[in-house]
Each structure stands twice: as C-alpha cells, then as structure tokens.
Write a protein that holds these residues in place. Sequence first.
Motif, PDB file in Angstrom:
ATOM      1  N   ASP A 308       0.822  -1.204   0.000  1.00 59.91           N
ATOM      2  CA  ASP A 308       0.000   0.000   0.000  1.00 59.91           C
ATOM      3  C   ASP A 308       0.861   1.262   0.000  1.00 59.91           C
ATOM      4  O   ASP A 308       0.535   2.256  -0.663  1.00 59.91           O
ATOM      5  CB  ASP A 308      -0.960   0.007   1.197  1.00 59.91           C
ATOM      6  N   GLN A 309       2.001   1.224   0.704  1.00 55.89           N
ATOM      7  CA  GLN A 309       2.894   2.382   0.719  1.00 55.89           C
ATOM      8  C   GLN A 309       3.582   2.560  -0.626  1.00 55.89           C
ATOM      9  O   GLN A 309       3.742   3.690  -1.115  1.00 55.89           O
ATOM     10  CB  GLN A 309       3.920   2.233   1.831  1.00 55.89           C
ATOM     11  N   LEU A 312       1.054   4.132  -3.051  1.00 55.28           N
ATOM     12  CA  LEU A 312       0.816   5.545  -2.802  1.00 55.28           C
ATOM     13  C   LEU A 312       2.011   6.387  -3.237  1.00 55.28           C
ATOM     14  O   LEU A 312       1.840   7.478  -3.800  1.00 55.28           O
ATOM     15  CB  LEU A 312       0.511   5.781  -1.322  1.00 55.28           C
ATOM     16  N   THR A 333      -5.880   8.088  -5.118  1.00 54.71           N
ATOM     17  CA  THR A 333      -5.981   6.685  -4.698  1.00 54.71           C
ATOM     18  C   THR A 333      -7.317   6.064  -5.077  1.00 54.71           C
ATOM     19  O   THR A 333      -7.428   4.841  -5.154  1.00 54.71           O
ATOM     20  CB  THR A 333      -5.804   6.562  -3.179  1.00 54.71           C
ATOM     21  N   PRO A 339      -5.727   8.566   2.831  1.00 57.51           N
ATOM     22  CA  PRO A 339      -4.822   7.496   3.298  1.00 57.51           C
ATOM     23  C   PRO A 339      -3.855   8.028   4.359  1.00 57.51           C
ATOM     24  O   PRO A 339      -2.635   7.990   4.192  1.00 57.51           O
ATOM     25  CB  PRO A 339      -4.095   7.081   2.020  1.00 57.51           C
ATOM     26  N   ARG A 341      -2.821   7.090   7.389  1.00 55.69           N
ATOM     27  CA  ARG A 341      -1.833   6.210   8.014  1.00 55.69           C
ATOM     28  C   ARG A 341      -0.691   5.894   7.036  1.00 55.69           C
ATOM     29  O   ARG A 341       0.481   5.848   7.428  1.00 55.69           O
ATOM     30  CB  ARG A 341      -2.491   4.923   8.498  1.00 55.69           C
ATOM     31  N   THR A 342      -1.040   5.686   5.787  1.00 49.51           N
ATOM     32  CA  THR A 342      -0.016   5.377   4.796  1.00 49.51           C
ATOM     33  C   THR A 342       0.875   6.589   4.554  1.00 49.51           C
ATOM     34  O   THR A 342       2.101   6.468   4.419  1.00 49.51           O
ATOM     35  CB  THR A 342      -0.667   4.929   3.476  1.00 49.51           C
TER      36      THR A 342
END
Length: 714
Positions: A308-309, A312, A333, A339, A341-342
């Motif tokens: 996920d990181q 992004l 996204t 997002p 937290r990411t």
Amino acid sequence: MVGEYGGDHLDLRGGDFKGPVVTKGNFYQQAAAPTALDALPARAAGFTGRDDELGRLLDALDPSAAGGGSVPVLVAALSGLGGVGKTALAVEAAHRACAKGWFPGGVLFLDLHGYDDDPVTGEQALEALLRALGVEPEHIPVRADERGALFRSLLAERGRERGAVLVVADNASSPDQVRPLLPGDVRHRLLVTSRSKLPQLGARLLALGELAPQEAYELLDRALRIADPADSRIAGEAEAAMRLARRCGQLPLALQIAAALLVLDGDRPVAELAAGLSESRDRLAHLDDGERSVRAAFDLSYRRLPADQARLLRLLALAPGAEVTEAAVTALTGEDVPPSRTLAALTRAHLVERGSRRGRWRLHDLVRAFGAGVVAGDPELRKEGEAARERVLDFYVRWVTAADDRLRWLPGTAEPERFADRAEALAWLDGERAGLVAAVSWGREKRFASRAVRLAQCLRVYLDWRRHFDDLTTVMRTVLEVAHRAGDRHHEATAWTSLGLALREADRVAEAIEAHTRARDLFRADGDCHREAAAWNNLGLALRAADRVAEAMEAHRRARDLSRAEGDRHGEATAWNNLGLALRKADRVAEAIEAHTRARDLFRADGDRHGEATAWNNLGLALEEAGRVADEIAAYGKALEIHREFEDWHRAGVTLGNLAVAHEDARLPADAHAYWLQAADAYTQAQATNEAAIARARAAAVDGTPQAAPPVTP
C-alpha cells in the motif's frame, strides 16, 4: 609418582619407568584479545555545510548532559532520505566530539546494513560489538539477553577505567536492530543513522534534509578542487552550478555523482551537464557514476515498502504540482477516505515530506523522478497511473466548476451550493492553484485533453481576478495547443482571447495585439459576430496600451456596432467603456464622459455589477480630467462600493488609490493619507505586494501639498 615442582616444569625425579618416556608441554599466551575501539571511519572528503545540524547533534552527544538536573540523551537518531548524507554527518560529528575529548573510552562503529537483503540483527550487532570490546568468540554468550548484559557490563567497566564510549550504529532500518545496543551507563552515547525516524527508541530525533543552495554549490566546488586544485569551473560558471545543484535536488549523493562526472571529463562545461539533467526525461539515468547511483539508493528504500505504501508513493509521483492536498491525494488513490496512516508511514521513511502547511504533502524532486520512472517502466503501473490522473482531473473539474460558479454569482440569481461564499471559493482555489495549473498541462496528452480544457476554462476568471497572469498564460497556451491539434477553431479563438488578455496585463503588448488579431480572424471565419465584437474590443485595449490610439478607437467602434447589431447590450456597454478610455487618452474628455456614462447605464440595465463598477471608476478618471473633483470622488465611491461587495481587492485598491489622488488634488491631505493606507490594505488582501508598498510610501509622503500622480485605470 610424578609431582609438581612448583615452577614452570614437572618434577620427574623418583619416577618408576618401565620403558621409554615421552613428555609433552603446552604453553598458553595470556595476552588480551584484540579490540576495535578506535573504529571511526575517516571523515568524508569535501564535507561542507550542515552547521546547524552539526550543532544540534553535538548538543545531543555532549557528555555534560549526564550531570545536573537535565535528562541525559543516551541515543541520538539521525534520519533522512537515502543519499542525504546521514553517515557523513554522523562521522563528522563523532570526530568533532572525540576532538573535544568527550569519549576517551573510544568509539565503536558498525554498519547495520538495514536496507540490504540480509540486514544485521540485534544479536549479530551485539556479537560484533563484543568482539570489538575484546571478548573472545568462545566467551560470547549464545542468548541475546546475555549478550546484551555482557555488552552493558563491559561498557560500564570501560567507562570507570577509561571514560565514556561512543557507539555509532549506521544504517539502521528498525528499532529492533538498535534496542540491544542501548548503553546502560549514562556516560556513554549511541548515535544511530536511519532512513526512517525511530521515535520508539526514546532518542533525540534529528531529521536531515537536502543542503541549502549555497551549501550545495560549495560541495560541488570543493569536490572538483579536491581532485584538481586548479579546477575553477564551478566558480567560473556560478549560475550554471546553481542550476546543476537544483537539478540534483541539492541531495549530497546526487551532487557528489555530478561532481564525479565533471571530474572524469575535465573539459566538460558545468552548463552542459546542467542542461543535460534539465532536458532529460529520465534524470536519474544521468545521476550514476558507475559506482554510485541515486536510483539504486532510492530502490533500496522502495523495495522494503509494503504494497500500500509503494502504490501511494508511485501515485504521488504523478500528482500535479510541487505539493498536493489531502483531498487530491484521496482522488489519486480512488478511496473514500484520505490514506492518512499510509502517508504518515511514508513520512517516517522520509519518502514523503509535509508541505508548506498542514494537510499538504510533497516529494523531493528526485523521489518524484524515481516514482515516475517506476511507473513508466511497467505497463500495468502505467494503466494504474493514468486512471489515477483521470480521477484527479475529474475531482478538480467538479470543484473548480463550483468555485467558478461562486465567483461569477450575481445577487438575485440561484446561489451555488458547494461554497458558502466567495472567500471560501477563493481560499480553496488559492490552496490548489499550483496543482490546477499543472493538471491543465496534462491536456497535451490526448486521453486527458477534454478534461484539461474544461479545467482551464473554469480557471480563467479566477486567475485574472487574482492577477496570476503568468499562470493564465501557461494555461491558455496549453488550451491553444489542444484546440489547434483537434482542429477546434472556436476553442482556439477563445484561448487566443484569454491569452491576449493575460499578455496585456503582463505588459507584453505586442504579443497581446497578435493574440487578439488571431482571435478576431478566427471568430470572423467562424461567423461568430458576438465573439468577433469582443475580440475587436480586446484588440482596441491592446492597441491603446501600445499608444496606437486612433486604431484603438476604430476597433472599439467596430465592437460597439457589431454588438448593437446583435442586440448584445453587455457587449455594447463594454465597447462604450473602452472607447471612453481611448477618447480620454486622445484628450477628447467630454466625449469620454459621455461614453462612460452610456457604458454605466447599459451595464446597470444588464444587471452587470462588475461592469458597472468599472464604468464608474473610468467615469471618475474622465471627470478628473475635466476638473469636476466632487463628481469624480462620488464616481469612485460608487465603484469602490461594488468592488468591496465582490471582494475584488485589487480593483478596490486601484479605486482607493484614485480616491487618494482626488483628495490630494482637493488639498485634503488627511483624507488622502487615509485612502492610501486603505489602498495598501486592499492590495495586501489581493496579494499585490508591490502595489501595497507603493501605496504605503504614498501615504507616508502626503504632507498637504498636491502631488502629481496619475490615477489608474482598472
């Protein structure tokens, strides 16, 4: 019986031997095992700058913090992007600390290889440190906790006997690598470098960014002079060297590679390398000297990211503008919520940076280039990126359309819903402006052309309102290119019109005349009399700015007649207003007053408050020429009332300046002084800093004597 003789041999006397006797003696060396307590690497050649960061790092290492009432700093964690120079700074700080006599017990140094395929574990790190402290391999405990206890005990013993020890743990990737290395004695220090922030360690955190421009310049110069003291290319091409530093993102690794490329080719001009980096679509391909590579350094960080990181980061590399808001990130996204937290995780890894204010994000230029390169190199990732860009354009078009509706809204008509008032719409547009302008440039790609053109059309009024004429020029040139390629004569003519207006406001008058001439001819060829009239009007304004007054008057008359024939009251009002300006410039003041009066009445009848305000202001200018001061002041007052109603602060500033001049002419210095100050405030709200400074200077200069200062036409 064989007995010991009490010396260094056995006593064989009295023994009863039945055959040959063979003896064997073992001798043991009792010297201490070797140690590695002066293991600090050499200083980086050409190290420069970082004075502030060095000061803060030395404050954290200072052993005097262990005494007194302050809480001692056991750990200093230096973090930053790969290639930003963390190791060089840590080694430099350690050398300076040792030179001050802070660590008489020695320095332990180890590379944790945190971003390699096989990073050093905490247990392995303890084993290496114990060996460096002189522990024989067979005496090193197997269990990690026992190793840690022995390590702390040996440090404490050395601290008592020799003094404080500095442990430098380079290139950590996780707190687990570092925790076992924490010293138990407050005299000692642990200095950690990492690409990630390590707040879990209770450490003094120091984040390292790119070099300042002058520091980057000095690094390049010093690197070349180390290789050849006579190499003066950096000083001789100072401007090109600064461009080169910018293209390297002022990142030490990139600068060192650029310097190496120049050293390898001693005849190569600095400007040539800078131009190569500027023109290349793959800048990182050039930042490779055969041994070091910026792309490889970033790839080490990228490969460790969770999916996920990594996704992004790739999408952020495609975002328009230098910064992107959280709302635009969410559109990229395709998710329903930001997002957060990411983003936070990528920020801790120094791959994403916080922008100019909270809720905004940015990438280092070279990280952006890396991410875009990752996308470009994979067909599936390219599809993902194109879909993300479409989502951003759709997001921008929706919101800019709503903001434009609010800016154009007139009392008595249906109110737009998305923005509560003009101030809210302007604030949103101001925050997103750079991204919006950058997104329009995507229109050069066929897939995004229609969305980008729509976006540009909605930005026109805002960019003119805020007087961002360079941005308006950029946006309209993109629309021109798109429309011309598509053979869309109508949109091409409209773009020429907007471009001409921006060019005139930017004092590029000859270009503006050319643009409006092209627009007029295209509208005429298209049979669009309404827009042809508007093009004549705009051409007249540009001709007047070029002091071609007779041609300007003729252009405005053509516009007036075409608009009247079309029954276009608004167009006719605009033509009368502009004709009045040309007549005044030709010293035909009475005719100018009549023209502006006609314009004012037509705008009012048409319900155009903006146009009415402009006509009032221009009528005031003509009345000033006629010496009718009271009527002039009244006209400016009407214009000001409407400008304030629409929060058109730049035009309000213009009108307030005209009021100040009128009161100077009327020998009312106190009133003139007050109006100049109000003008400065209005210009400040319009972000017109130069005009605001001039207004304040005029306020300070008012002393009761009439001053010659021309009033201003909006």
